[in-house]
Design a protein around this motif. Structure first.
Motif, short mmCIF file in Angstrom:
data_model
loop_
_atom_site.label_atom_id
_atom_site.label_comp_id
_atom_site.label_asym_id
_atom_site.label_seq_id
_atom_site.Cartn_x
_atom_site.Cartn_y
_atom_site.Cartn_z
N PHE A 86 27.79 93.30 107.67
CA PHE A 86 27.47 94.68 108.05
C PHE A 86 26.07 95.09 107.56
O PHE A 86 25.92 96.07 106.83
N ASP A 87 25.05 94.35 107.98
CA ASP A 87 23.70 94.55 107.44
C ASP A 87 23.19 95.98 107.63
O ASP A 87 22.53 96.54 106.75
N SER A 88 23.43 96.58 108.79
CA SER A 88 22.93 97.93 109.04
C SER A 88 23.62 98.95 108.14
O SER A 88 22.97 99.84 107.57
N ALA A 89 24.93 98.84 107.99
CA ALA A 89 25.66 99.74 107.11
C ALA A 89 25.20 99.56 105.66
O ALA A 89 25.10 100.52 104.90
N VAL A 90 24.92 98.32 105.28
CA VAL A 90 24.43 98.04 103.93
C VAL A 90 23.10 98.73 103.68
O VAL A 90 22.87 99.30 102.61
N GLU A 91 22.23 98.73 104.68
CA GLU A 91 20.92 99.36 104.50
C GLU A 91 21.04 100.87 104.31
O GLU A 91 20.33 101.46 103.50
N LEU A 92 21.93 101.49 105.07
CA LEU A 92 22.15 102.93 104.89
C LEU A 92 22.73 103.22 103.51
O LEU A 92 22.40 104.23 102.89
N GLN A 93 23.59 102.32 103.02
CA GLN A 93 24.16 102.51 101.69
C GLN A 93 23.11 102.25 100.62
O GLN A 93 23.04 102.98 99.62
N ARG A 94 22.29 101.21 100.81
CA ARG A 94 21.27 100.88 99.81
C ARG A 94 20.31 102.04 99.60
O ARG A 94 19.89 102.32 98.47
N THR A 95 19.96 102.71 100.67
CA THR A 95 19.00 103.82 100.58
C THR A 95 19.68 105.15 100.27
O THR A 95 19.01 106.18 100.23
N ARG A 96 21.00 105.12 100.07
CA ARG A 96 21.80 106.28 99.66
C ARG A 96 21.90 107.34 100.74
O ARG A 96 22.26 108.49 100.48
N ILE A 97 21.58 106.98 101.99
CA ILE A 97 21.76 107.91 103.10
C ILE A 97 23.24 108.16 103.33
O ILE A 97 23.65 109.26 103.71
N VAL A 98 24.06 107.13 103.11
CA VAL A 98 25.51 107.30 103.18
C VAL A 98 26.11 106.91 101.84
O VAL A 98 25.52 106.14 101.08
N ALA A 99 27.29 107.44 101.56
CA ALA A 99 28.01 107.06 100.35
C ALA A 99 28.51 105.62 100.49
O ALA A 99 28.55 105.07 101.60
N PRO A 100 28.88 104.97 99.39
CA PRO A 100 29.35 103.58 99.46
C PRO A 100 30.44 103.37 100.51
O PRO A 100 31.41 104.12 100.57
N ARG A 101 30.23 102.33 101.33
CA ARG A 101 31.19 102.01 102.38
C ARG A 101 31.68 100.56 102.29
O ARG A 101 32.56 100.17 103.04
N ASP A 102 31.11 99.79 101.38
CA ASP A 102 31.43 98.37 101.35
C ASP A 102 32.87 98.12 100.94
O ASP A 102 33.41 97.03 101.17
N GLU A 103 33.53 99.11 100.32
CA GLU A 103 34.92 98.92 99.91
C GLU A 103 35.84 98.68 101.11
O GLU A 103 36.95 98.16 100.97
N THR A 104 35.38 99.07 102.31
CA THR A 104 36.21 98.95 103.50
C THR A 104 35.95 97.66 104.28
O THR A 104 36.61 97.42 105.29
N PHE A 105 35.01 96.84 103.82
CA PHE A 105 34.70 95.61 104.54
C PHE A 105 35.90 94.65 104.48
O PHE A 105 36.52 94.50 103.43
N THR A 106 36.20 94.02 105.58
CA THR A 106 37.31 93.06 105.63
C THR A 106 36.76 91.64 105.69
O THR A 106 35.66 91.40 106.19
N ILE A 107 37.55 90.68 105.20
CA ILE A 107 37.02 89.36 104.88
C ILE A 107 37.06 88.36 106.03
O ILE A 107 36.62 87.23 105.87
N GLU A 108 37.56 88.74 107.19
CA GLU A 108 37.68 87.75 108.27
C GLU A 108 36.39 87.57 109.07
O GLU A 108 36.29 86.63 109.86
N ARG A 109 35.40 88.41 108.85
CA ARG A 109 34.21 88.39 109.71
C ARG A 109 33.43 87.07 109.59
O ARG A 109 32.91 86.55 110.57
#
Length: 270
Positions: A86-109
């Protein structure tokens, strides 16, 4: 005030548009310089994070903090596997534009990417997983060291403020606390990302063992056992002890998956 609001809105629009793409990648998988990603989006993110009630430090980053961010970044994204992390979501999280979302990532990708990628030989998928795990293991000692240095910087800041705080304005204490919050949150994110990677590799190997069983699985399993040492240390927040244990001298608490196959003899095709 109106100018500030307009500037913030303009930056926010820039961030929204830029957030649709991942951070650019340069040589050796490192983040490439980008005004949008290095200046505009973080500025918007700090503004938004402050409005979410999160501590935001205005301190300049130390060299150690910059190094930690640079070294951890490769574990937050997966440019080598077509955005399975989820590279795009990671970038938004890294820059703090969105709150942490990585907790919802699923491992099958990761396995899904691996499965749909065409290879001349099914054995090559095992080689690919092994290569990715090894690349992570090779960079983990320096990543742990970079994190350890930042932990020490936070300790030194606290000591300096305790000794000099009475001569400094109150906001300095707030800045110290805010930077400690930011560094701890970033380290926690790295720990989650490392666990996510390990779990994704583990899930992929389990599926490959069923889909295309080959003797190459043994080497991948051993690589995962080596990686598990770092995962366990990260979960304990043990970044500053001697990393030599990860090269064979430490206890590996995660056993081989081949120990869990019961009494049934499993014969892998040659």
């Amino acid at each position: 005030m109106a100018n500030l609001v307009r500037s913030t809105v303009a930056l926010a629009l820039t961030a929204i548009l830029a957030g649709c793409v991942a951070r650019p990648v340069g040589d050796f998988g490192r983040a490439a310089p980008s005004w949008t990603h290095d200046t505009a989006m973080p500025a918007v993110g700090d503004f938004i994070a402050a409005n979410r009630g999160e501590p935001v430090s205005r301190f300049n980053k130390t060299d150690q903090e910059d190094e930690m961010h640079d070294r951890v970044w490769r574990f937050l994204v997966a440019a080598h596997a077509q955005d399975w992390q989820f590279d795009s979501a990671v970038e938004l999280q890294r820059t703090r534009i969105v709150a942490p979302r990585d907790e919802t990532f699923t491992i099958e990708r990761y396995y899904q990417w691996l499965s749909r990628t065409e290879y001349q030989s099914s054995r090559t998928r095992y080689s690919t997983v092994g290569r990715h795990i090894t690349a992570d293991i090779d960079t983990l000692p320096t990543t742990f060291l970079a994190i350890c240095k930042v932990i020490e910087i936070d300790r030194q800041r606290a000591i300096a403020y305790d000794g000099l705080g009475h001569d400094l304005p109150p906001r300095i204490g707030q800045e110290v606390a805010a930077r400690k919050y930011e560094n701890t949150a970033f380290i926690d994110w790295f720990v989650r990302a490392l666990n996510y990677r390990y779990s994704s590799y583990d899930y992929a190997l389990d599926n490959l063992l069923v889909e295309t069983p080959h003797e190459q699985s043994l080497a991948v399993d051993e690589a995962l056992r080596r990686m598990s040492v770092y995962v366990n240390r990260a979960n304990r927040r043990d970044f500053c002890s001697d990393a030599s244990a990860a090269h064979g001298g430490g206890d590996v608490v995660i056993p081989s998956r081949f120990q869990h196959m019961g009494d049934t003899e499993v014969v892998l095709p040659k």
